[in-house]
Design an enzyme around this catalytic site. Sequence first.
Site, PDB file in Angstrom:
ATOM      1  N   GLU A   1       0.810  -1.219   0.000  1.00  0.00           N
ATOM      2  CA  GLU A   1       0.000   0.000   0.000  1.00  0.00           C
ATOM      3  C   GLU A   1       0.848   1.277   0.000  1.00  0.00           C
ATOM      4  OE1 GLU A   1      -2.796  -0.432   3.224  1.00  0.00           O
ATOM      5  OE2 GLU A   1      -3.934  -1.977   2.171  1.00  0.00           O
TER       6      GLU A   1
ATOM      7  N   GLU B   1      -4.642  -9.140   0.052  1.00  0.00           N
ATOM      8  CA  GLU B   1      -5.512  -8.785   1.175  1.00  0.00           C
ATOM      9  C   GLU B   1      -6.951  -8.671   0.692  1.00  0.00           C
ATOM     10  OE1 GLU B   1      -4.559  -5.473   3.671  1.00  0.00           O
ATOM     11  OE2 GLU B   1      -2.407  -5.957   3.738  1.00  0.00           O
TER      12      GLU B   1
END
Length: 364
Positions: free
Chosen positions: A169, A293
């Site tokens: 991220e 994820e």
Amino acid sequence: MRKPDKDADRLTTLDLARSGEVRDISAMELVGEMKTGWNLGNSLDATGAPGNASEVNWGNPKTTKEMIDAVYNKGFDVIRIPVTWGGHVGDAPDYKIDDEWIARVQEVVNYAYDDGAYVIINSHHEEDWRIPDNEHIDAVDEKTAAIWKQVAERFKDYGDHLIFEGLNEPRVKGSPQEWNGGTEEGRRCVDRLNKTFLDTVRATGGNNEKRLLLMTTYASSSMSNVIKDTAIPEDDHIGFSIHAYTPYAFTYNANADWELFHWDDSHDGELVSLMTNLKENYLDKDIPVIITEYGAVNKDNNDEDRAKWVSSYIEYAELLGGIPCVWWDNGYYSSGNELFGIFDRNTCTWFTDTVTDAIIENAK
């Protein structure tokens, strides 16, 4: 549509993984062997305490072989181990990783690797220093290379069941575009960091010359415009790591005004769009994708609805491209923030068989 039998060559691939061999197969073939995964979240990526004490600082117990064995034996053949390195390194220019920390990371990696799992290690929760903008990128690039050079050297003799994921991220924390795809500047900085990670690991030689390396998008976003504006480096052994808590109103949001508690197939369109986007932009170009994820929080024990959702999610991931999905488990089920936990690490049992069994049954 008949799903491939991923158990057919299981003993052979386990033997090869344990031998430390990197097979002469494509990245698509390697990822195609995977079924489904689980994240050891909020453990080796926890922060706020000195040294190795950070592992338990966010409330989870110290990771044991018994825990990892229980997860693997349940049917999760992909174990992602998020790791925060930034709090365990020395000063520039070497950024030397603490000996005790990298040894502990290797110990936990071995728990899963020795079982025969596909193990993913990454660089997690580094947003305070890994700022992808023009002001910081030169220093960030240098530190990223220094960390991954050490990690790659440490694990260079492991077989192809060990996978490196360069960035988790990557984003400018607190910016207006943090979770909305970033800016042109930010996306170019992420492209640069992906390439630095790739070049650094490949240069260490050995098995790292052909190891599967996962690139990512700005903030690991699954948004179509972000994916289309992310460079794909020239390399035969790369894939992309994407995060997709889809649809957000069901999986994550806690705003009672517009969240979804219940699931039925009237919401499947968002899942089809997600997987179709990944197929067209990556899989159709022979670039594998792992959704590293995903998950849905526990909302007043709505396990039956979460089981319906995850069944649809995995079904579309399989039918539209054979994309392995790795559940984000932070260890929290009934108390604390973001209740993504499905595995009780204190007892090595499952908080919810309803959700867990739906994952395993649909990922066969």
